[in-house]
Motif scaffolding. Structure first.
Motif, PDB file in Angstrom:
ATOM      1  N   ALA A   1      27.983  40.084 -31.892  1.00  0.00           N
ATOM      2  CA  ALA A   1      28.077  39.422 -30.593  1.00  0.00           C
ATOM      3  C   ALA A   1      27.298  38.111 -30.601  1.00  0.00           C
ATOM      4  CB  ALA A   1      27.545  40.338 -29.488  1.00  0.00           C
ATOM      5  N   ILE A   2      27.668  37.250 -29.667  1.00  0.00           N
ATOM      6  CA  ILE A   2      26.999  35.965 -29.507  1.00  0.00           C
ATOM      7  C   ILE A   2      26.840  35.685 -28.016  1.00  0.00           C
ATOM      8  CG2 ILE A   2      29.175  34.653 -29.551  1.00  0.00           C
ATOM      9  CD1 ILE A   2      27.619  32.435 -31.058  1.00  0.00           C
ATOM     10  N   TYR A   3      25.732  35.063 -27.651  1.00  0.00           N
ATOM     11  CA  TYR A   3      25.513  34.616 -26.278  1.00  0.00           C
ATOM     12  C   TYR A   3      25.625  33.098 -26.268  1.00  0.00           C
ATOM     13  CZ  TYR A   3      23.867  39.257 -25.126  1.00  0.00           C
ATOM     14  OH  TYR A   3      23.800  40.604 -24.906  1.00  0.00           O
ATOM     15  N   LEU A   4      26.398  32.575 -25.334  1.00  0.00           N
ATOM     16  CA  LEU A   4      26.595  31.132 -25.185  1.00  0.00           C
ATOM     17  C   LEU A   4      26.107  30.706 -23.812  1.00  0.00           C
ATOM     18  CD1 LEU A   4      30.274  30.987 -26.501  1.00  0.00           C
ATOM     19  CD2 LEU A   4      28.211  30.431 -27.787  1.00  0.00           C
ATOM     20  N   ARG A   5      25.395  29.551 -23.757  1.00  0.00           N
ATOM     21  CA  ARG A   5      24.939  29.025 -22.464  1.00  0.00           C
ATOM     22  C   ARG A   5      25.711  27.758 -22.153  1.00  0.00           C
ATOM     23  NH1 ARG A   5      21.101  25.246 -20.645  1.00  0.00           N
ATOM     24  NH2 ARG A   5      20.328  24.958 -22.768  1.00  0.00           N
ATOM     25  N   ALA A   6      26.392  27.768 -21.022  1.00  0.00           N
ATOM     26  CA  ALA A   6      27.099  26.592 -20.511  1.00  0.00           C
ATOM     27  C   ALA A   6      26.482  26.282 -19.158  1.00  0.00           C
ATOM     28  CB  ALA A   6      28.587  26.870 -20.388  1.00  0.00           C
ATOM     29  N   GLY A   7      25.766  25.170 -19.077  1.00  0.00           N
ATOM     30  CA  GLY A   7      25.002  24.869 -17.856  1.00  0.00           C
ATOM     31  C   GLY A   7      23.870  25.883 -17.731  1.00  0.00           C
ATOM     32  N   ARG A   8      23.782  26.539 -16.598  1.00  0.00           N
ATOM     33  CA  ARG A   8      22.765  27.583 -16.401  1.00  0.00           C
ATOM     34  C   ARG A   8      23.317  28.981 -16.622  1.00  0.00           C
ATOM     35  NH1 ARG A   8      19.880  25.455 -10.905  1.00  0.00           N
ATOM     36  NH2 ARG A   8      19.164  23.475 -11.754  1.00  0.00           N
ATOM     37  N   GLN A   9      24.599  29.084 -16.844  1.00  0.00           N
ATOM     38  CA  GLN A   9      25.272  30.389 -16.972  1.00  0.00           C
ATOM     39  C   GLN A   9      25.349  30.825 -18.436  1.00  0.00           C
ATOM     40  OE1 GLN A   9      26.436  32.493 -14.453  1.00  0.00           O
ATOM     41  NE2 GLN A   9      26.537  33.831 -16.231  1.00  0.00           N
ATOM     42  N   TRP A  10      25.047  32.113 -18.682  1.00  0.00           N
ATOM     43  CA  TRP A  10      25.172  32.695 -20.010  1.00  0.00           C
ATOM     44  C   TRP A  10      26.424  33.562 -20.086  1.00  0.00           C
ATOM     45  CZ3 TRP A  10      22.377  31.835 -24.393  1.00  0.00           C
ATOM     46  CH2 TRP A  10      21.181  31.131 -24.256  1.00  0.00           C
ATOM     47  N   TYR A  11      27.018  33.592 -21.265  1.00  0.00           N
ATOM     48  CA  TYR A  11      28.220  34.379 -21.546  1.00  0.00           C
ATOM     49  C   TYR A  11      27.967  35.205 -22.802  1.00  0.00           C
ATOM     50  CZ  TYR A  11      30.421  31.005 -18.432  1.00  0.00           C
ATOM     51  OH  TYR A  11      30.744  30.222 -17.351  1.00  0.00           O
ATOM     52  N   ARG A  12      28.598  36.359 -22.889  1.00  0.00           N
ATOM     53  CA  ARG A  12      28.489  37.195 -24.080  1.00  0.00           C
ATOM     54  C   ARG A  12      29.867  37.332 -24.710  1.00  0.00           C
ATOM     55  NH1 ARG A  12      28.628  42.630 -26.090  1.00  0.00           N
ATOM     56  NH2 ARG A  12      26.889  42.945 -27.520  1.00  0.00           N
ATOM     57  N   GLY A  13      29.931  36.951 -25.965  1.00  0.00           N
ATOM     58  CA  GLY A  13      31.172  37.070 -26.716  1.00  0.00           C
ATOM     59  C   GLY A  13      31.033  38.127 -27.791  1.00  0.00           C
ATOM     60  N   THR A  14      32.074  38.908 -27.980  1.00  0.00           N
ATOM     61  CA  THR A  14      32.112  39.878 -29.073  1.00  0.00           C
ATOM     62  C   THR A  14      33.233  39.482 -30.013  1.00  0.00           C
ATOM     63  OG1 THR A  14      33.529  41.336 -27.766  1.00  0.00           O
ATOM     64  CG2 THR A  14      31.162  41.789 -27.720  1.00  0.00           C
ATOM     65  N   PHE A  15      33.106  39.893 -31.268  1.00  0.00           N
ATOM     66  CA  PHE A  15      34.040  39.494 -32.312  1.00  0.00           C
ATOM     67  C   PHE A  15      34.973  40.637 -32.700  1.00  0.00           C
ATOM     68  CE2 PHE A  15      30.164  36.960 -32.964  1.00  0.00           C
ATOM     69  CZ  PHE A  15      30.701  35.699 -32.769  1.00  0.00           C
ATOM     70  N   PHE A  16      36.121  40.278 -33.253  1.00  0.00           N
ATOM     71  CA  PHE A  16      37.052  41.272 -33.790  1.00  0.00           C
ATOM     72  C   PHE A  16      36.445  41.972 -34.999  1.00  0.00           C
ATOM     73  CE2 PHE A  16      40.447  39.017 -31.484  1.00  0.00           C
ATOM     74  CZ  PHE A  16      41.078  40.105 -30.923  1.00  0.00           C
ATOM     75  N   ALA A  17      35.735  41.223 -35.821  1.00  0.00           N
ATOM     76  CA  ALA A  17      35.097  41.757 -37.024  1.00  0.00           C
ATOM     77  C   ALA A  17      33.691  41.168 -37.092  1.00  0.00           C
ATOM     78  CB  ALA A  17      35.904  41.364 -38.256  1.00  0.00           C
ATOM     79  N   PRO A  18      32.788  41.806 -37.811  1.00  0.00           N
ATOM     80  CA  PRO A  18      31.426  41.264 -37.900  1.00  0.00           C
ATOM     81  C   PRO A  18      31.416  39.833 -38.430  1.00  0.00           C
ATOM     82  CG  PRO A  18      31.505  43.478 -38.807  1.00  0.00           C
ATOM     83  CD  PRO A  18      32.927  43.069 -38.538  1.00  0.00           C
ATOM     84  N   CYS A  19      30.583  39.022 -37.836  1.00  0.00           N
ATOM     85  CA  CYS A  19      30.390  37.631 -38.241  1.00  0.00           C
ATOM     86  C   CYS A  19      29.100  37.617 -39.068  1.00  0.00           C
ATOM     87  CB  CYS A  19      30.297  36.748 -36.995  1.00  0.00           C
ATOM     88  SG  CYS A  19      30.437  34.995 -37.345  1.00  0.00           S
ATOM     89  N   ILE A  20      29.235  37.828 -40.357  1.00  0.00           N
ATOM     90  CA  ILE A  20      28.128  38.127 -41.254  1.00  0.00           C
ATOM     91  C   ILE A  20      27.031  37.062 -41.232  1.00  0.00           C
ATOM     92  CG2 ILE A  20      27.509  38.651 -43.655  1.00  0.00           C
ATOM     93  CD1 ILE A  20      29.351  40.747 -42.306  1.00  0.00           C
ATOM     94  N   GLU A  21      27.373  35.800 -41.271  1.00  0.00           N
ATOM     95  CA  GLU A  21      26.381  34.725 -41.372  1.00  0.00           C
ATOM     96  C   GLU A  21      25.802  34.283 -40.027  1.00  0.00           C
ATOM     97  OE1 GLU A  21      25.071  33.389 -44.176  1.00  0.00           O
ATOM     98  OE2 GLU A  21      26.223  34.870 -45.307  1.00  0.00           O
ATOM     99  N   LEU A  22      26.332  34.777 -38.922  1.00  0.00           N
ATOM    100  CA  LEU A  22      25.879  34.333 -37.601  1.00  0.00           C
ATOM    101  C   LEU A  22      24.384  34.505 -37.361  1.00  0.00           C
ATOM    102  CD1 LEU A  22      26.621  33.139 -34.848  1.00  0.00           C
ATOM    103  CD2 LEU A  22      27.075  35.474 -34.075  1.00  0.00           C
ATOM    104  N   PRO A  23      23.749  35.611 -37.740  1.00  0.00           N
ATOM    105  CA  PRO A  23      22.319  35.746 -37.454  1.00  0.00           C
ATOM    106  C   PRO A  23      21.437  34.677 -38.119  1.00  0.00           C
ATOM    107  CG  PRO A  23      23.260  37.885 -37.959  1.00  0.00           C
ATOM    108  CD  PRO A  23      24.314  36.850 -38.275  1.00  0.00           C
TER     109      PRO A  23
END
Length: 130
Positions: free
Chosen positions: A54-76
């Motif tokens: 999963a990844i959290y994205l901030r656009a302005g003051r709002q946060w969003y949580r995205g999940t992936f179809f498969a693990p995103c190995i290098e993201l951490p």
């Protein structure tokens, strides 16, 4: 005809239990989170990896949580990412991809708005020195 009482006993138990089962209301289903959309990738100011899934994205003051179809190995370990917006509309939603260095595209399966900030376990690695 000695078999009839043996058949009637379980039916009598079931008949006694039916009114009690009819009175119990089913547990309400939890509503599914509504899919969100960030209109322009340029609105994203920050991100946090929540492991490889999963990844959290901030656009302005709002946060969003995205999940992936498969693990995103290098993201951490990524301290920068890119975006491939969803086709046709150009925004970031569940049809978009996150571009991670040394990995390539990680397709989103879901993107939802969250209340508040991401949990403490979601981190962004320190920028490499040099």
């Amino acid at each position: 005809m000695t078999h009839r009482p043996a058949l009637l006993a379980p039916l009598a138990l079931l008949a006694a239990a039916l009114p009690a089962m009819a009175q119990e209301a089913p547990a309400p289903a939890t509503p599914a989170a509504k899919e969100a959309r960030i209109p322009f990738p340029s609105m994203i100011r920050d991100f946090r990896a929540d492991g490889r899934d999963a990844i959290y994205l901030r656009a302005g003051r709002q946060w969003y949580r995205g999940t992936f179809f498969a693990p995103c190995i290098e993201l951490p370990w990524a301290w920068r990412i890119g975006f491939r917006p969803s086709g046709g509309v150009g925004g970031i939603d569940r049809f978009a991809s996150i571009i991670v260095p040394r990995e390539g595209e990680c397709r989103l399966a879901s993107l939802v708005r969250i209340d508040g900030k991401p949990p403490e376990r979601a981190k962004k690695p320190a920028k490499p020195k040099g």
